[in-house]
Design a protein around this motif. Structure first.
Motif, PDB file in Angstrom:
ATOM      1  N   GLY A   1       0.765  -1.272   0.217  1.00  0.00           N
ATOM      2  CA  GLY A   1       0.009   0.108   0.589  1.00  0.00           C
ATOM      3  C   GLY A   1       0.879   1.286   0.026  1.00  0.00           C
ATOM      4  O   GLY A   1       0.362   2.424  -0.546  1.00  0.00           O
ATOM      5  N   ASP A   2       1.941   1.032   0.414  1.00  0.00           N
ATOM      6  CA  ASP A   2       2.936   2.276   0.081  1.00  0.00           C
ATOM      7  C   ASP A   2       3.720   2.979  -0.968  1.00  0.00           C
ATOM      8  O   ASP A   2       3.669   3.900  -1.247  1.00  0.00           O
ATOM      9  CB  ASP A   2       3.773   2.166   2.112  1.00  0.00           C
ATOM     10  CG  ASP A   2       3.430   2.710   3.112  1.00  0.00           C
ATOM     11  OD1 ASP A   2       2.449   2.841   2.424  1.00  0.00           O
ATOM     12  OD2 ASP A   2       3.969   1.976   4.322  1.00  0.00           O
ATOM     13  N   TRP A   3       4.466   1.524  -1.125  1.00  0.00           N
ATOM     14  CA  TRP A   3       5.265   1.191  -1.935  1.00  0.00           C
ATOM     15  C   TRP A   3       4.798   1.573  -3.629  1.00  0.00           C
ATOM     16  O   TRP A   3       6.116   1.256  -4.743  1.00  0.00           O
ATOM     17  CB  TRP A   3       6.446   0.660  -1.870  1.00  0.00           C
ATOM     18  CG  TRP A   3       7.227   0.994  -0.499  1.00  0.00           C
ATOM     19  CD1 TRP A   3       6.930   0.321   0.231  1.00  0.00           C
ATOM     20  CD2 TRP A   3       7.879   1.829  -0.582  1.00  0.00           C
ATOM     21  NE1 TRP A   3       7.926   0.685   1.528  1.00  0.00           N
ATOM     22  CE2 TRP A   3       8.677   2.497   1.030  1.00  0.00           C
ATOM     23  CE3 TRP A   3       8.579   3.072  -1.555  1.00  0.00           C
ATOM     24  CZ2 TRP A   3       9.771   2.883   1.569  1.00  0.00           C
ATOM     25  CZ3 TRP A   3       9.122   4.222  -1.121  1.00  0.00           C
ATOM     26  CH2 TRP A   3       9.491   4.718  -0.213  1.00  0.00           C
ATOM     27  N   SER A   4       3.797   0.102  -3.864  1.00  0.00           N
ATOM     28  CA  SER A   4       3.062  -0.566  -5.103  1.00  0.00           C
ATOM     29  C   SER A   4       2.757   0.702  -5.986  1.00  0.00           C
ATOM     30  O   SER A   4       1.684   1.951  -5.896  1.00  0.00           O
ATOM     31  CB  SER A   4       2.198  -1.479  -5.145  1.00  0.00           C
ATOM     32  OG  SER A   4       1.314  -1.536  -6.895  1.00  0.00           O
TER      33      SER A   4
ATOM     34  N   THR B   1       5.129  11.512   3.415  1.00  0.00           N
ATOM     35  CA  THR B   1       5.969  10.412   4.235  1.00  0.00           C
ATOM     36  C   THR B   1       5.639   9.413   4.101  1.00  0.00           C
ATOM     37  O   THR B   1       4.410   8.984   4.271  1.00  0.00           O
ATOM     38  CB  THR B   1       5.929  11.500   5.510  1.00  0.00           C
ATOM     39  OG1 THR B   1       5.850  12.458   5.501  1.00  0.00           O
ATOM     40  CG2 THR B   1       6.109  10.642   7.408  1.00  0.00           C
ATOM     41  N   LEU B   2       7.237   8.074   4.300  1.00  0.00           N
ATOM     42  CA  LEU B   2       7.037   7.176   4.802  1.00  0.00           C
ATOM     43  C   LEU B   2       7.090   6.420   5.802  1.00  0.00           C
ATOM     44  O   LEU B   2       7.656   6.781   6.603  1.00  0.00           O
ATOM     45  CB  LEU B   2       7.582   6.283   2.939  1.00  0.00           C
ATOM     46  CG  LEU B   2       6.728   7.118   1.853  1.00  0.00           C
ATOM     47  CD1 LEU B   2       7.832   6.808   0.291  1.00  0.00           C
ATOM     48  CD2 LEU B   2       5.422   5.601   1.546  1.00  0.00           C
TER      49      LEU B   2
ATOM     50  N   SER C   1       8.967   3.675   8.370  1.00  0.00           N
ATOM     51  CA  SER C   1      10.739   4.268   8.435  1.00  0.00           C
ATOM     52  C   SER C   1      11.611   3.462   7.777  1.00  0.00           C
ATOM     53  O   SER C   1      12.556   3.707   7.838  1.00  0.00           O
ATOM     54  CB  SER C   1      10.814   3.948  10.180  1.00  0.00           C
ATOM     55  OG  SER C   1       9.968   2.427  10.478  1.00  0.00           O
ATOM     56  N   GLU C   2      11.168   2.430   7.333  1.00  0.00           N
ATOM     57  CA  GLU C   2      12.232   1.549   6.261  1.00  0.00           C
ATOM     58  C   GLU C   2      12.806   2.413   5.497  1.00  0.00           C
ATOM     59  O   GLU C   2      13.297   2.383   4.852  1.00  0.00           O
ATOM     60  CB  GLU C   2      11.540   0.008   6.050  1.00  0.00           C
ATOM     61  CG  GLU C   2      10.563  -0.177   4.660  1.00  0.00           C
ATOM     62  CD  GLU C   2       8.949   0.245   5.201  1.00  0.00           C
ATOM     63  OE1 GLU C   2       7.500   0.447   4.264  1.00  0.00           O
ATOM     64  OE2 GLU C   2       8.682   0.553   6.340  1.00  0.00           O
ATOM     65  N   ALA C   3      12.140   3.550   4.620  1.00  0.00           N
ATOM     66  CA  ALA C   3      12.003   4.412   3.671  1.00  0.00           C
ATOM     67  C   ALA C   3      13.515   5.196   3.592  1.00  0.00           C
ATOM     68  O   ALA C   3      14.538   4.900   2.498  1.00  0.00           O
ATOM     69  CB  ALA C   3      10.585   5.481   3.183  1.00  0.00           C
ATOM     70  N   ALA C   4      14.022   5.368   5.643  1.00  0.00           N
ATOM     71  CA  ALA C   4      15.299   5.667   5.596  1.00  0.00           C
ATOM     72  C   ALA C   4      16.440   4.931   5.144  1.00  0.00           C
ATOM     73  O   ALA C   4      17.335   5.046   3.962  1.00  0.00           O
ATOM     74  CB  ALA C   4      15.762   5.821   6.859  1.00  0.00           C
ATOM     75  N   ALA C   5      16.524   3.765   5.211  1.00  0.00           N
ATOM     76  CA  ALA C   5      17.538   2.627   4.935  1.00  0.00           C
ATOM     77  C   ALA C   5      16.949   2.982   3.326  1.00  0.00           C
ATOM     78  O   ALA C   5      18.185   1.826   2.494  1.00  0.00           O
ATOM     79  CB  ALA C   5      17.141   1.144   5.715  1.00  0.00           C
TER      80      ALA C   5
ATOM     81  N   VAL D   1      11.297  11.107   4.688  1.00  0.00           N
ATOM     82  CA  VAL D   1      10.459  12.357   3.580  1.00  0.00           C
ATOM     83  C   VAL D   1      11.113  11.586   2.739  1.00  0.00           C
ATOM     84  O   VAL D   1      12.326  12.481   2.550  1.00  0.00           O
ATOM     85  CB  VAL D   1      10.565  13.129   4.574  1.00  0.00           C
ATOM     86  CG1 VAL D   1      10.030  14.597   3.928  1.00  0.00           C
ATOM     87  CG2 VAL D   1      10.104  12.960   5.857  1.00  0.00           C
ATOM     88  N   LEU D   2      10.081  12.066   1.690  1.00  0.00           N
ATOM     89  CA  LEU D   2      10.229  12.211  -0.471  1.00  0.00           C
ATOM     90  C   LEU D   2       9.323  13.412  -0.535  1.00  0.00           C
ATOM     91  O   LEU D   2       8.650  14.177  -0.263  1.00  0.00           O
ATOM     92  CB  LEU D   2      10.111  10.750  -0.726  1.00  0.00           C
ATOM     93  CG  LEU D   2      11.143   9.510  -0.480  1.00  0.00           C
ATOM     94  CD1 LEU D   2      10.553   9.253   0.173  1.00  0.00           C
ATOM     95  CD2 LEU D   2      10.640   8.628  -1.496  1.00  0.00           C
ATOM     96  N   THR D   3      10.506  13.886  -1.151  1.00  0.00           N
ATOM     97  CA  THR D   3       9.811  15.494  -1.994  1.00  0.00           C
ATOM     98  C   THR D   3      10.404  15.470  -3.467  1.00  0.00           C
ATOM     99  O   THR D   3      11.570  15.681  -3.203  1.00  0.00           O
ATOM    100  CB  THR D   3      10.734  16.992  -0.918  1.00  0.00           C
ATOM    101  OG1 THR D   3      10.665  16.800   0.665  1.00  0.00           O
ATOM    102  CG2 THR D   3      10.293  18.413  -1.517  1.00  0.00           C
TER     103      THR D   3
END
Length: 290
Positions: free
Chosen positions: A43-46, A65-66, A68-72, A129-131
């Protein structure tokens, strides 16, 4: 199955088949938490679901904002983007869509190949966070499945399950004391193997241009600088502690020699090229058939 006497929990998720093997059948509550984690990640990444965060990015620029795993994931992609001089990029989604690997799986190119936008022009990825400065099609397929394997492994361990094998359609994570023997699929014949590898506690991931191929020479491994499929390597295998890292490096090997990647990452690797030759690291504990 690596352990024939173990119990299997099989399901479909993020567009692929999964099998989790454990010494005893997983409790219903554990299975439910695993499936919920898969659904959340999808639901977040597809880029194939219209309700995902990634699909929202494709419609409108902004600040997203995704989890916490988005950081790695962002740190890994940025490192490989720089090492490969932009060839490996999470911004490849638009290029894939252009060649027909789109949300409807049309597999019909919309026109000539187009390069991915430059990261520094359209995306700021700061932790979770992706801008974005313009609509973009994010595609984390080169590392996302591996990261989800690691997410499910953490869920299993938090539930007290310490011995398991997670098989995400060929991307494997083994947790246990006894190594398992895994066949290396022939890049041109899935019914054959070119060798075997002994997998201890860790991940084994593979990437092959024949796995998602369509049309005349079209497949899913694209060079971000051109938008065109790569044509030198045909299959790669990597072994690392993290499935996310192993998954990403299996794709990076299509663009960059393994010896160069070893300067930054602790992993072992095998590459088979289109002319039938192979290269591998000194630490790749496998046996190739002659």
């Amino acid at each position: 199955m690596p352990h024939p006497e173990w119990a299997d929990f099989a399901f479909d998720g993020i567009g692929t088949r999964w099998e989790i093997s454990t010494p005893r059948p997983l409790e219903h509550a554990v299975r439910s938490r695993l499936l919920a984690a898969v659904e959340k990640y999808d639901g977040d990444w597809s880029r194939f679901r219209p309700d995902s965060t990634v699909s929202a990015m494709a419609r409108q620029p902004g600040r997203y904002t995704l989890p916490s795993e988005a950081a790695a994931l962002g740190r890994l992609y940025r490192a490989l983007y720089e090492i490969t001089a932009g060839a490996m990029t999470p911004l490849i989604g638009g290029s894939l869509q252009q060649l027909g690997y789109d949300a409807t799986y049309s597999l019909t190119p919309a026109g000539a190949a187009v390069p991915a936008p430059r990261w520094e022009d359209v995306l700021d990825w700061d932790g979770p966070v992706l801008t974005t400065s313009s609509p973009l099609v994010l595609d984390i397929g080169a590392a996302g499945k591996g990261q989800l394997v690691d997410v499910l492994a953490a869920e299993l361990r938090s539930s007290g399950v310490v011995s398991f094998v997670i098989d995400a359609s060929g991307d494997l994570l083994h947790s246990g004391t006894d190594p398992v023997t895994v066949a290396l699929e022939h890049p041109y014949d899935p019914a054959q193997a070119i060798g075997t590898v002994s997998l201890g506690s860790g991940a084994l991931c593979a990437s092959a241009s024949n796995r998602r191929a369509w049309g005349d020479g079209l497949h899913h491994v694209l060079d971000g600088t051109t938008g065109r499929p790569v044509s030198t390597a045909v299959a790669t295998w990597t072994m690392a502690e993290s499935t996310m890292v192993a998954d990403a490096l299996a794709t990076a090997l299509f663009f960059t020699p393994g010896a160069e990647l070893e300067r930054t990452f602790d992993f072992s690797w095998l590459v088979v090229f289109s002319d039938g030759s192979a290269a591998f690291s000194s630490g790749f504990e496998g046996t190739l058939f002659t």
